[in-house]
Design a protein around this motif. Structure first.
Motif, PDB file in Angstrom:
ATOM      1  N   LYS A  27      10.766  -2.865  -8.299  1.00 41.49           N
ATOM      2  CA  LYS A  27      12.193  -2.751  -8.631  1.00 41.49           C
ATOM      3  C   LYS A  27      12.806  -1.529  -7.948  1.00 41.49           C
ATOM      4  O   LYS A  27      13.903  -1.604  -7.380  1.00 41.49           O
ATOM      5  CB  LYS A  27      12.362  -2.659 -10.160  1.00 41.49           C
ATOM      6  CG  LYS A  27      13.750  -2.240 -10.629  1.00 41.49           C
ATOM      7  CD  LYS A  27      14.649  -3.427 -10.882  1.00 41.49           C
ATOM      8  CE  LYS A  27      15.942  -3.067 -11.560  1.00 41.49           C
ATOM      9  NZ  LYS A  27      16.982  -2.558 -10.701  1.00 41.49           N
ATOM     10  N   ALA A  28      12.086  -0.394  -7.983  1.00 42.17           N
ATOM     11  CA  ALA A  28      12.603   0.828  -7.349  1.00 42.17           C
ATOM     12  C   ALA A  28      12.726   0.642  -5.838  1.00 42.17           C
ATOM     13  O   ALA A  28      13.704   1.085  -5.227  1.00 42.17           O
ATOM     14  CB  ALA A  28      11.705   2.019  -7.664  1.00 42.17           C
ATOM     15  N   LEU A  65      16.124   0.818  -3.609  1.00 38.49           N
ATOM     16  CA  LEU A  65      16.210   1.680  -2.429  1.00 38.49           C
ATOM     17  C   LEU A  65      16.705   0.882  -1.220  1.00 38.49           C
ATOM     18  O   LEU A  65      17.590   1.328  -0.486  1.00 38.49           O
ATOM     19  CB  LEU A  65      14.837   2.299  -2.125  1.00 38.49           C
ATOM     20  CG  LEU A  65      14.730   3.119  -0.843  1.00 38.49           C
ATOM     21  CD1 LEU A  65      15.473   4.442  -0.995  1.00 38.49           C
ATOM     22  CD2 LEU A  65      13.267   3.371  -0.504  1.00 38.49           C
ATOM     23  N   LEU A  66      16.145  -0.298  -1.028  1.00 39.70           N
ATOM     24  CA  LEU A  66      16.546  -1.129   0.108  1.00 39.70           C
ATOM     25  C   LEU A  66      17.968  -1.667  -0.051  1.00 39.70           C
ATOM     26  O   LEU A  66      18.711  -1.769   0.927  1.00 39.70           O
ATOM     27  CB  LEU A  66      15.539  -2.269   0.309  1.00 39.70           C
ATOM     28  CG  LEU A  66      14.139  -1.804   0.735  1.00 39.70           C
ATOM     29  CD1 LEU A  66      13.155  -2.959   0.709  1.00 39.70           C
ATOM     30  CD2 LEU A  66      14.176  -1.142   2.108  1.00 39.70           C
ATOM     31  N   THR A  67      18.338  -1.986  -1.278  1.00 44.44           N
ATOM     32  CA  THR A  67      19.706  -2.454  -1.537  1.00 44.44           C
ATOM     33  C   THR A  67      20.703  -1.357  -1.185  1.00 44.44           C
ATOM     34  O   THR A  67      21.720  -1.610  -0.532  1.00 44.44           O
ATOM     35  CB  THR A  67      19.859  -2.905  -3.001  1.00 44.44           C
ATOM     36  OG1 THR A  67      18.969  -4.010  -3.234  1.00 44.44           O
ATOM     37  CG2 THR A  67      21.288  -3.315  -3.317  1.00 44.44           C
ATOM     38  N   THR A  68      20.399  -0.131  -1.595  1.00 41.57           N
ATOM     39  CA  THR A  68      21.261   1.014  -1.282  1.00 41.57           C
ATOM     40  C   THR A  68      21.359   1.221   0.231  1.00 41.57           C
ATOM     41  O   THR A  68      22.407   1.617   0.736  1.00 41.57           O
ATOM     42  CB  THR A  68      20.710   2.300  -1.947  1.00 41.57           C
ATOM     43  OG1 THR A  68      20.641   2.085  -3.354  1.00 41.57           O
ATOM     44  CG2 THR A  68      21.586   3.503  -1.658  1.00 41.57           C
ATOM     45  N   ALA A  69      20.274   0.911   0.960  1.00 38.05           N
ATOM     46  CA  ALA A  69      20.252   1.082   2.416  1.00 38.05           C
ATOM     47  C   ALA A  69      20.899  -0.090   3.153  1.00 38.05           C
ATOM     48  O   ALA A  69      20.938  -0.108   4.382  1.00 38.05           O
ATOM     49  CB  ALA A  69      18.816   1.268   2.888  1.00 38.05           C
ATOM     50  N   GLY A  70      21.381  -1.092   2.404  1.00 37.63           N
ATOM     51  CA  GLY A  70      22.084  -2.203   3.037  1.00 37.63           C
ATOM     52  C   GLY A  70      21.316  -3.511   3.104  1.00 37.63           C
ATOM     53  O   GLY A  70      21.766  -4.463   3.732  1.00 37.63           O
ATOM     54  N   ASP A 112       0.839  -1.214   0.000  1.00 39.29           N
ATOM     55  CA  ASP A 112       0.000   0.000   0.000  1.00 39.29           C
ATOM     56  C   ASP A 112       0.866   1.253   0.000  1.00 39.29           C
ATOM     57  O   ASP A 112       0.594   2.198  -0.751  1.00 39.29           O
ATOM     58  CB  ASP A 112      -0.934   0.008   1.209  1.00 39.29           C
ATOM     59  CG  ASP A 112      -2.041  -1.033   1.114  1.00 39.29           C
ATOM     60  OD1 ASP A 112      -2.261  -1.596   0.014  1.00 39.29           O
ATOM     61  OD2 ASP A 112      -2.684  -1.291   2.153  1.00 39.29           O
ATOM     62  N   ARG A 113       1.897   1.265   0.831  1.00 36.16           N
ATOM     63  CA  ARG A 113       2.787   2.436   0.893  1.00 36.16           C
ATOM     64  C   ARG A 113       3.547   2.620  -0.420  1.00 36.16           C
ATOM     65  O   ARG A 113       3.698   3.738  -0.903  1.00 36.16           O
ATOM     66  CB  ARG A 113       3.786   2.292   2.043  1.00 36.16           C
ATOM     67  CG  ARG A 113       3.188   2.236   3.412  1.00 36.16           C
ATOM     68  CD  ARG A 113       2.717   3.601   3.859  1.00 36.16           C
ATOM     69  NE  ARG A 113       2.073   3.519   5.156  1.00 36.16           N
ATOM     70  CZ  ARG A 113       2.369   4.287   6.177  1.00 36.16           C
ATOM     71  NH1 ARG A 113       3.285   5.216   6.074  1.00 36.16           N
ATOM     72  NH2 ARG A 113       1.710   4.157   7.309  1.00 36.16           N
ATOM     73  N   ARG A 114       4.014   1.522  -0.975  1.00 35.71           N
ATOM     74  CA  ARG A 114       4.769   1.596  -2.240  1.00 35.71           C
ATOM     75  C   ARG A 114       3.884   2.155  -3.344  1.00 35.71           C
ATOM     76  O   ARG A 114       4.279   3.048  -4.092  1.00 35.71           O
ATOM     77  CB  ARG A 114       5.300   0.200  -2.620  1.00 35.71           C
ATOM     78  CG  ARG A 114       6.103   0.174  -3.914  1.00 35.71           C
ATOM     79  CD  ARG A 114       6.541  -1.223  -4.288  1.00 35.71           C
ATOM     80  NE  ARG A 114       5.445  -2.175  -4.417  1.00 35.71           N
ATOM     81  CZ  ARG A 114       4.613  -2.238  -5.468  1.00 35.71           C
ATOM     82  NH1 ARG A 114       4.738  -1.393  -6.471  1.00 35.71           N
ATOM     83  NH2 ARG A 114       3.655  -3.156  -5.518  1.00 35.71           N
ATOM     84  N   ARG A 115       2.666   1.633  -3.442  1.00 39.90           N
ATOM     85  CA  ARG A 115       1.739   2.105  -4.486  1.00 39.90           C
ATOM     86  C   ARG A 115       1.331   3.559  -4.274  1.00 39.90           C
ATOM     87  O   ARG A 115       1.134   4.291  -5.251  1.00 39.90           O
ATOM     88  CB  ARG A 115       0.489   1.223  -4.511  1.00 39.90           C
ATOM     89  CG  ARG A 115       0.753  -0.158  -5.070  1.00 39.90           C
ATOM     90  CD  ARG A 115      -0.531  -0.981  -5.153  1.00 39.90           C
ATOM     91  NE  ARG A 115      -0.226  -2.365  -5.424  1.00 39.90           N
ATOM     92  CZ  ARG A 115      -0.469  -3.378  -4.606  1.00 39.90           C
ATOM     93  NH1 ARG A 115      -1.079  -3.176  -3.448  1.00 39.90           N
ATOM     94  NH2 ARG A 115      -0.146  -4.608  -4.934  1.00 39.90           N
ATOM     95  N   SER A 116       1.205   3.969  -3.015  1.00 42.72           N
ATOM     96  CA  SER A 116       0.759   5.347  -2.738  1.00 42.72           C
ATOM     97  C   SER A 116       1.762   6.384  -3.232  1.00 42.72           C
ATOM     98  O   SER A 116       1.396   7.536  -3.456  1.00 42.72           O
ATOM     99  CB  SER A 116       0.483   5.539  -1.253  1.00 42.72           C
ATOM    100  OG  SER A 116       1.685   5.611  -0.514  1.00 42.72           O
ATOM    101  N   ALA A 152      13.339  -7.430  -7.152  1.00 41.61           N
ATOM    102  CA  ALA A 152      11.900  -7.196  -7.286  1.00 41.61           C
ATOM    103  C   ALA A 152      11.079  -8.426  -6.915  1.00 41.61           C
ATOM    104  O   ALA A 152       9.989  -8.308  -6.339  1.00 41.61           O
ATOM    105  CB  ALA A 152      11.571  -6.733  -8.711  1.00 41.61           C
ATOM    106  N   SER A 153      11.580  -9.619  -7.201  1.00 41.04           N
ATOM    107  CA  SER A 153      10.809 -10.816  -6.857  1.00 41.04           C
ATOM    108  C   SER A 153      10.742 -11.003  -5.335  1.00 41.04           C
ATOM    109  O   SER A 153       9.741 -11.472  -4.793  1.00 41.04           O
ATOM    110  CB  SER A 153      11.381 -12.061  -7.535  1.00 41.04           C
ATOM    111  OG  SER A 153      12.659 -12.367  -7.027  1.00 41.04           O
TER     112      SER A 153
END
Length: 183
Positions: free
Chosen positions: A28-29, A33-38, A18-22, A43-44
């Motif tokens: 993928k984005a 973002l999470l990869t950059t944060a460690g 819900d947050r991602r869609r909002s 996406a899967s």
């Protein structure tokens, strides 16, 4: 069709989706973002998290929630409604008791100010000290009511505290003018 209560993982996944869609973010984005944060994810993995089929460590869940702008507290612990009502009612009662004590302290301080004014008449220009005490007590009570009204979130809580303040203020006014409330 049998209704089942969503698991914690499913509720977490639904909140992430819900947050991602909002914010119009792709899976993928979010993964980037999470990869950059460690937290290296693809996406899967995000898809499985959103479906509630991929377990997360607590540290991972905290990071995802933080990046998506929500707290894990939001997910709750599925307390039965009856128990939650009892807990909330007890919290309200405790808060009202604390508010009552705070109002009593305010009233005591107001009486102390009245005593100070009456004990030091030369320092103040008052022509009718007993009228001034009544007016000051009413003004203080109104100030407390306005302060409470701006901080209370529900009408019920505001009304309960207002009633409490008015009772204490009435006692304070009676004390200031020397009346016995039982007469």
């Amino acid at each position: 069709m049998q209704h089942t209560t969503p698991t914690l993982e499913e509720r977490f996944g639904r909140e992430v989706a819900d947050r991602r869609r909002s914010v119009n973010m792709s899976q993928k984005a979010l993964a980037d973002l999470l990869t950059t944060a460690g937290l290296p994810l693809d996406a899967s993995a995000i898809s499985r998290i959103e479906k509630g089929t991929r377990a997360l460590r607590l540290s991972e869940a905290l990071l995802v929630a933080r990046k998506m702008g929500f707290s894990l507290d939001l997910l709750g612990d599925e307390t039965p409604p009856e128990e939650e009502y009892i807990q909330r009612r007890k919290r309200l009662d405790d808060l009202l008791m604390a508010a009552g004590e705070a109002v009593r302290l305010v009233a005591d301080e107001a009486n102390g100010i009245d005593w100070f004014i009456e004990s030091n008449p030369a320092a103040f220009d008052t022509t009718a000290p007993e009228l001034m005490s009544t007016i000051e007590a009413e003004l203080r009570a109104n100030w407390v009511l306005r302060s409470i009204a701006t901080r209370c979130r529900t009408v019920e809580a505001r009304d309960a505290i207002r009633s409490l303040v008015e009772t204490v203020a009435a006692i304070s006014v009676d004390d200031a003018v020397g009346e016995d409330s039982g007469e």
